[in-house]
Design a protein around this motif. Structure first.
Motif, PDB file in Angstrom:
ATOM      1  N   ALA A  89      -8.692   9.954  67.645  1.00 40.98           N
ATOM      2  CA  ALA A  89      -9.051  10.843  66.538  1.00 40.98           C
ATOM      3  C   ALA A  89     -10.298  10.343  65.824  1.00 40.98           C
ATOM      4  O   ALA A  89     -11.013  11.102  65.175  1.00 40.98           O
ATOM      5  CB  ALA A  89      -7.897  10.950  65.556  1.00 40.98           C
ATOM      6  N   LEU A  90     -10.562   9.044  65.929  1.00 39.97           N
ATOM      7  CA  LEU A  90     -11.750   8.472  65.296  1.00 39.97           C
ATOM      8  C   LEU A  90     -12.945   8.508  66.247  1.00 39.97           C
ATOM      9  O   LEU A  90     -14.068   8.237  65.859  1.00 39.97           O
ATOM     10  CB  LEU A  90     -11.492   7.016  64.901  1.00 39.97           C
ATOM     11  CG  LEU A  90     -10.294   6.774  63.986  1.00 39.97           C
ATOM     12  CD1 LEU A  90     -10.139   5.291  63.698  1.00 39.97           C
ATOM     13  CD2 LEU A  90     -10.466   7.544  62.690  1.00 39.97           C
ATOM     14  N   GLU A 114     -21.422   1.952  60.560  1.00 41.17           N
ATOM     15  CA  GLU A 114     -20.708   3.118  60.050  1.00 41.17           C
ATOM     16  C   GLU A 114     -19.253   3.098  60.506  1.00 41.17           C
ATOM     17  O   GLU A 114     -18.340   3.292  59.708  1.00 41.17           O
ATOM     18  CB  GLU A 114     -21.408   4.398  60.532  1.00 41.17           C
ATOM     19  CG  GLU A 114     -20.811   5.658  59.930  1.00 41.17           C
ATOM     20  CD  GLU A 114     -21.500   6.907  60.448  1.00 41.17           C
ATOM     21  OE1 GLU A 114     -22.656   6.787  60.931  1.00 41.17           O
ATOM     22  OE2 GLU A 114     -20.887   7.979  60.393  1.00 41.17           O
ATOM     23  N   TYR A 115     -19.024   2.846  61.804  1.00 39.42           N
ATOM     24  CA  TYR A 115     -17.660   2.932  62.313  1.00 39.42           C
ATOM     25  C   TYR A 115     -16.882   1.649  62.072  1.00 39.42           C
ATOM     26  O   TYR A 115     -15.672   1.661  61.919  1.00 39.42           O
ATOM     27  CB  TYR A 115     -17.661   3.338  63.785  1.00 39.42           C
ATOM     28  CG  TYR A 115     -18.111   4.773  63.896  1.00 39.42           C
ATOM     29  CD1 TYR A 115     -17.226   5.810  63.595  1.00 39.42           C
ATOM     30  CD2 TYR A 115     -19.421   5.086  64.214  1.00 39.42           C
ATOM     31  CE1 TYR A 115     -17.637   7.125  63.628  1.00 39.42           C
ATOM     32  CE2 TYR A 115     -19.854   6.398  64.257  1.00 39.42           C
ATOM     33  CZ  TYR A 115     -18.955   7.418  63.958  1.00 39.42           C
ATOM     34  OH  TYR A 115     -19.354   8.706  63.972  1.00 39.42           O
ATOM     35  N   TRP A 116     -17.577   0.552  62.037  1.00 44.56           N
ATOM     36  CA  TRP A 116     -16.891  -0.715  61.758  1.00 44.56           C
ATOM     37  C   TRP A 116     -16.339  -0.712  60.339  1.00 44.56           C
ATOM     38  O   TRP A 116     -15.244  -1.171  60.080  1.00 44.56           O
ATOM     39  CB  TRP A 116     -17.876  -1.876  61.933  1.00 44.56           C
ATOM     40  CG  TRP A 116     -17.205  -3.209  61.829  1.00 44.56           C
ATOM     41  CD1 TRP A 116     -17.149  -4.017  60.738  1.00 44.56           C
ATOM     42  CD2 TRP A 116     -16.456  -3.862  62.852  1.00 44.56           C
ATOM     43  NE1 TRP A 116     -16.424  -5.146  61.008  1.00 44.56           N
ATOM     44  CE2 TRP A 116     -15.976  -5.074  62.309  1.00 44.56           C
ATOM     45  CE3 TRP A 116     -16.127  -3.540  64.174  1.00 44.56           C
ATOM     46  CZ2 TRP A 116     -15.206  -5.970  63.046  1.00 44.56           C
ATOM     47  CZ3 TRP A 116     -15.362  -4.433  64.905  1.00 44.56           C
ATOM     48  CH2 TRP A 116     -14.911  -5.633  64.336  1.00 44.56           C
ATOM     49  N   ASN A 117     -17.109  -0.177  59.414  1.00 43.74           N
ATOM     50  CA  ASN A 117     -16.723  -0.206  58.009  1.00 43.74           C
ATOM     51  C   ASN A 117     -15.952   1.024  57.564  1.00 43.74           C
ATOM     52  O   ASN A 117     -15.578   1.130  56.406  1.00 43.74           O
ATOM     53  CB  ASN A 117     -17.973  -0.338  57.124  1.00 43.74           C
ATOM     54  CG  ASN A 117     -18.655  -1.673  57.333  1.00 43.74           C
ATOM     55  OD1 ASN A 117     -17.999  -2.656  57.673  1.00 43.74           O
ATOM     56  ND2 ASN A 117     -19.955  -1.697  57.163  1.00 43.74           N
ATOM     57  N   ASP A 118     -15.756   1.972  58.496  1.00 41.73           N
ATOM     58  CA  ASP A 118     -15.134   3.240  58.095  1.00 41.73           C
ATOM     59  C   ASP A 118     -13.699   2.996  57.600  1.00 41.73           C
ATOM     60  O   ASP A 118     -12.870   2.418  58.293  1.00 41.73           O
ATOM     61  CB  ASP A 118     -15.126   4.206  59.287  1.00 41.73           C
ATOM     62  CG  ASP A 118     -14.656   5.582  58.861  1.00 41.73           C
ATOM     63  OD1 ASP A 118     -14.603   5.841  57.639  1.00 41.73           O
ATOM     64  OD2 ASP A 118     -14.356   6.403  59.751  1.00 41.73           O
ATOM     65  N   ASN A 173     -11.660   7.691  57.296  1.00 38.41           N
ATOM     66  CA  ASN A 173     -11.118   8.401  58.452  1.00 38.41           C
ATOM     67  C   ASN A 173      -9.883   7.736  59.049  1.00 38.41           C
ATOM     68  O   ASN A 173      -8.897   8.422  59.327  1.00 38.41           O
ATOM     69  CB  ASN A 173     -12.196   8.615  59.510  1.00 38.41           C
ATOM     70  CG  ASN A 173     -13.163   9.697  59.062  1.00 38.41           C
ATOM     71  OD1 ASN A 173     -12.742  10.770  58.629  1.00 38.41           O
ATOM     72  ND2 ASN A 173     -14.446   9.389  59.105  1.00 38.41           N
ATOM     73  N   PRO A 174      -9.914   6.410  59.235  1.00 42.12           N
ATOM     74  CA  PRO A 174      -8.667   5.779  59.709  1.00 42.12           C
ATOM     75  C   PRO A 174      -7.511   6.032  58.754  1.00 42.12           C
ATOM     76  O   PRO A 174      -6.381   6.260  59.189  1.00 42.12           O
ATOM     77  CB  PRO A 174      -9.017   4.287  59.747  1.00 42.12           C
ATOM     78  CG  PRO A 174     -10.492   4.253  59.865  1.00 42.12           C
ATOM     79  CD  PRO A 174     -11.015   5.447  59.148  1.00 42.12           C
ATOM     80  N   LEU A 175      -7.813   6.029  57.469  1.00 43.43           N
ATOM     81  CA  LEU A 175      -6.768   6.265  56.478  1.00 43.43           C
ATOM     82  C   LEU A 175      -6.156   7.647  56.659  1.00 43.43           C
ATOM     83  O   LEU A 175      -4.953   7.846  56.543  1.00 43.43           O
ATOM     84  CB  LEU A 175      -7.370   6.134  55.076  1.00 43.43           C
ATOM     85  CG  LEU A 175      -6.392   6.020  53.920  1.00 43.43           C
ATOM     86  CD1 LEU A 175      -5.590   4.725  54.039  1.00 43.43           C
ATOM     87  CD2 LEU A 175      -7.136   6.061  52.595  1.00 43.43           C
ATOM     88  N   ILE A 176      -7.005   8.623  56.977  1.00 40.84           N
ATOM     89  CA  ILE A 176      -6.518   9.997  57.138  1.00 40.84           C
ATOM     90  C   ILE A 176      -5.753  10.163  58.440  1.00 40.84           C
ATOM     91  O   ILE A 176      -4.686  10.753  58.481  1.00 40.84           O
ATOM     92  CB  ILE A 176      -7.695  10.991  57.106  1.00 40.84           C
ATOM     93  CG1 ILE A 176      -8.372  10.945  55.740  1.00 40.84           C
ATOM     94  CG2 ILE A 176      -7.235  12.401  57.431  1.00 40.84           C
ATOM     95  CD1 ILE A 176      -9.640  11.775  55.677  1.00 40.84           C
ATOM     96  N   MET A 235      -3.890   0.987  63.496  1.00 36.13           N
ATOM     97  CA  MET A 235      -4.876   0.881  62.430  1.00 36.13           C
ATOM     98  C   MET A 235      -6.108   0.087  62.855  1.00 36.13           C
ATOM     99  O   MET A 235      -6.081  -0.701  63.790  1.00 36.13           O
ATOM    100  CB  MET A 235      -4.233   0.228  61.208  1.00 36.13           C
ATOM    101  CG  MET A 235      -3.156   1.123  60.631  1.00 36.13           C
ATOM    102  SD  MET A 235      -2.722   0.847  58.944  1.00 36.13           S
ATOM    103  CE  MET A 235      -2.393  -0.814  58.757  1.00 36.13           C
ATOM    104  N   THR A 236      -7.178   0.335  62.123  1.00 28.97           N
ATOM    105  CA  THR A 236      -8.387  -0.462  62.332  1.00 28.97           C
ATOM    106  C   THR A 236      -8.517  -1.455  61.187  1.00 28.97           C
ATOM    107  O   THR A 236      -7.806  -1.358  60.187  1.00 28.97           O
ATOM    108  CB  THR A 236      -9.634   0.434  62.370  1.00 28.97           C
ATOM    109  OG1 THR A 236      -9.671   1.190  61.166  1.00 28.97           O
ATOM    110  CG2 THR A 236      -9.617   1.359  63.567  1.00 28.97           C
ATOM    111  N   LEU A 237      -9.441  -2.390  61.321  1.00 28.63           N
ATOM    112  CA  LEU A 237      -9.534  -3.503  60.378  1.00 28.63           C
ATOM    113  C   LEU A 237      -9.661  -3.103  58.905  1.00 28.63           C
ATOM    114  O   LEU A 237      -8.976  -3.690  58.056  1.00 28.63           O
ATOM    115  CB  LEU A 237     -10.695  -4.419  60.760  1.00 28.63           C
ATOM    116  CG  LEU A 237     -10.386  -5.389  61.902  1.00 28.63           C
ATOM    117  CD1 LEU A 237     -11.637  -6.171  62.259  1.00 28.63           C
ATOM    118  CD2 LEU A 237      -9.261  -6.347  61.503  1.00 28.63           C
TER     119      LEU A 237
END
Ligand SMILES: Nc1ncnc2c1ncn2[C@@H]1O[C@H](COP(=O)(O)OP(=O)(O)O)[C@@H](O)[C@H]1O
Ligand SMILES: [Mg+2]
Lengths: 398, 278
Positions: free
Chosen positions: B145-146, B208-212, B215-218, B226-228
């Motif tokens: 989804a990300l 952008e994607y490392w710090n996102d 979107n992971p939250l959603i 989960m991501t970092l």
């Protein structure tokens, strides 16, 4: 071995009103300079272009900037679509064949070397694309480098090359492919005068080694005369004349060709009379009548030329004259060129140039302001119809 | 004479130096503070947050992050999402940018205008519809989804198009005559020519994607997916936050970003300059 045939080729660049504003701005000045035909469909850059190029012939397209030389060459290369007409290479119709399948090579004016590749890789690229075995690529590249004297440069990037070296690499890149047709678009224009002369001789030498068909574009008539087996002179999208350097120099088809070929330029005398006289023809030039030779008269009679106004052209080398109080032209400058003197004169605001051998003439008589009486040899006259500008004596045998 | 110029020059330099120093301190301070707190106990952070040097240094926060949470799983997820997104975006941006720059086709300008238009719309506007679509195709709570919605990056396309327009026409024609097909020209000639743009784009995309976080939250609900950045909320409950672990996690997350930045520093600065220019 390749014959190239162009049959009634025409190229129209469609109007691009909304897009390419930037490009258009850049293109506008040359458009204004030339008198290209503009139709509803767009700018007609080339039309009625027909030419049979023999196998291994060296053809030069020459003409002023914007006359459609590059466009023609690019149509042969397949980089530009052919609007009308047919292109054949070795009897095969090529109009819709992709550039890569035409077996041609092209050298661009700005060299177009791949900046991120070494000289070796630049030259090897087309062979790599064709999946040639590595050792064969290596052999061909080194052989070409040897011939062009660029072996020490093989590991360099284009950035580290001088203009002349880049040009050699560009030629080498085309050379390794052993193409059927070798296309060159003003390959020497970016070089300084000395290098240009040097590279010109190299191209002549190279030609004996490659032995293929060449189409070479230039705006420089000296290059055209020295390199071409045949020259195609173009103006405003139309061919003006096709012929050997000798032919176009001796028998220019019209005033444009006569003025374009030969340095210094041919002298033109406008508004002269051509009249029939006792079975022959006579031309009136600067108030004097000159009876034309029997051969000339015969040709004119054959074409049924009546009395008319003509423009007479005389090459500077064919001008004769002597200092005289009541002369026709006033000397402005006498340029000592070494073995010859270029004598610049004016008459009624028109420039006249004569070339005089410095050994024969008495140089002290050519002081600025002096008047010269001019004489002409009828055999050396080029006679053009004032209206059509066509040569009325296209091919007089001497 | 020389000395006087030297003197005023020195004063000027000193002034500039002082200003830069103050600004740097303001910028760096939170990071230092974060690092320092990551070595404190939660207790000390709450009672005595102003000490830069921890009174009783401890690595308990780090131990907790590394042992009590699926940190390496998250690290893998983050690498996966960021890696795929960066590679795919580099590819799509460069090839689409090249096509827009160098091929003439009907509706080209219209299509490009549409693309640019989507850049004007804030992401929040489309967030709900995007969520519904993602959920509809069954990607909810999947790292995909990300990834999949990010495959096309308008800014990247724009950047690459600008660069492709600068490539001399003869270079591409030369390759055509040399026998290369369209894709080969793109791969062998165009890509090396737009390298600086791609370098900058790679760094921007990576960050952008490392710090996102949003979107992971959603899109992600299970801990394993989960991501970092989400780790930051993992150690918080409704009533309390394990500040020590949170700070440690923050510090750990920063390491890869810092490494990437140090390696590509030159490109990054070039990239900033070039996006400012165009
Ligand atoms: N891509 C193009 N679009 C529109 N007009 C063009 C284009 N390329 C060339 N032309 C026009 O066609 C004419 C012939 O150009 P060209 O063949 O390049 O001349 P030359 O090489 O003889 O200087 C010029 O007037 C030029 O402005
Ligand atoms: Mg040209």
């Amino acid at each position: 071995m390749a014959e190239v045939v162009l049959k009634n080729i025409k190229k129209v660049y469609p109007h691009t009103a909304e897009k390419d504003k930037k490009k258009k701005k850049a293109k506008q000045p040359p458009e204004k300079k030339s008198n290209l035909q503009i139709t509803e469909d767009g700018v007609v850059a080339v039309q009625q272009f027909s030419l049979d190029i023999n196998d291994k012939e060296f053809i030069v397209l020459v003409g002023p900037s914007g006359c459609g030389k590059s466009t023609t060459l690019r149509m042969v290369a397949g980089l530009e679509e052919i609007t009308e007409g047919d292109l054949y290479i070795d009897g095969e119709r090529m109009n819709d064949v992709a550039p890569k399948d035409r077996d041609i090579a092209m050298v661009f004016q700005n060299y177009a070397l791949y900046p991120h590749m070494s000289v070796y890789d630049n030259m090897a690229y087309s062979l790599k694309v064709k999946k040639t075995p590595k050792d064969e690529i290596d052999r061909k590249v080194r052989e070409a480098a040897e011939i062009l004297d660029i072996t020490p440069l093989l590991d360099r990037k284009p950035k580290a090359l001088s203009g002349g070296q880049k040009q050699r690499v560009a030629i080498g890149r085309a050379f390794v492919r052993n193409p059927k047709v070798f296309l060159m678009d003003e390959p020497l224009s970016n070089l300084d005068a000395k290098l240009r002369n040097q590279m010109r001789t190299e191209i002549i030498k190279l030609r004996s080694k490659i032995d293929t068909t060449f189409i070479y574009v230039t705006h420089d008539q000296t290059e055209a005369m020295t390199l071409g087996d045949r020259i195609v002179i173009m103006k405003d999208g139309f061919i003006q004349q096709i012929g050997t350097p000798q032919e176009v120099f001796m028998h220019p088809a019209n005033i444009f060709v006569a003025g374009f070929i030969g340095v210094p330029q041919m002298n033109f005398f406008h508004g002269c009379r051509l009249s029939k006289k006792d079975g022959g023809y006579a031309a009136t030039l600067l108030g004097k009548d000159y009876a034309l030779s029997a051969a000339q008269s015969h040709l004119l009679a054959e074409k049924n030329v009546a009395d008319c106004t003509v423009t007479i052209g005389v090459r500077p080398v064919d001008m004769k004259g002597h200092a005289a109080e009541d002369g026709d032209a006033v000397i402005e400058v006498a340029e000592m060129m070494g073995s010859e003197v270029h004598l610049h004169m004016t008459r009624d605001g028109e420039d006249i140039i004569a070339i005089v051998s410095s050994r024969e003439a008495d140089l002290s008589q050519f002081e600025a302001g002096r008047k010269m009486a001019l004489q002409f040899d009828p055999a050396a006259m080029h006679i053009f119809d004032s209206k059509t500008e066509e040569n009325l004596l296209p091919c007089v045998e001497e | 004479m020389k000395e006087i110029i030297g003197g005023s020059d020195f004063k000027k330099r000193l002034l500039i130096f002082c200003i830069l120093l103050i600004v740097s301190i303001i910028i760096v301070l939170p990071y230092v503070w974060m690092l320092s707190n990551s070595f404190k106990t939660t207790m000390e952070t709450l009672t005595d947050p102003m000490h830069i040097i921890p009174q009783e240094p401890t690595t308990a926060g780090y131990e907790k992050v590394l042992t009590k949470s699926p940190f390496f799983r998250w690290l893998w997820n983050s690498c996966f999402v960021t890696g795929i997104n960066t590679i795919v975006i580099l590819f799509t941006s460069s090839i689409v940018g090249y096509i827009f720059a160098r091929f003439n086709f009907k509706g080209r300008n219209f299509l490009f205008a549409m693309l640019l238009f989507t850049m004007m719309v804030p992401a929040q506007v489309t967030m709900i519809t995007t969520f519904i679509i993602i959920d509809g195709v069954g990607l909810y709570n999947s790292v995909w989804a990300l990834i999949i919605p990010s495959f096309v990056n308008v800014f990247g396309i724009y950047l690459c198009k600008q660069y492709c327009e600068e490539i001399p026409k003869e270079l591409i024609e030369s390759a055509k005559i040399d026998g290369a097909g369209n894709f080969r020209i793109y791969w062998n000639i165009v890509i090396p020519q737009i390298r600086p743009a791609l370098g900058a784009l790679a760094i921007f995309t990576f960050l952008e994607y490392w710090n996102d976080y949003l979107n992971p939250l959603i899109y992600l609900s299970s801990t394993d997916n989960m991501t970092l950045p989400l780790a930051l909320s993992y150690f918080s409950t409704q009533h309390s936050t394990d500040l020590s672990a949170t700070m440690a996690a923050s510090a750990l997350i920063m390491i890869p970003a810092a490494i990437v930045f140090i390696i590509f520093q030159k490109q990054f600065i070039k990239g900033l300059a070039l996006t400012g220019m165009k």
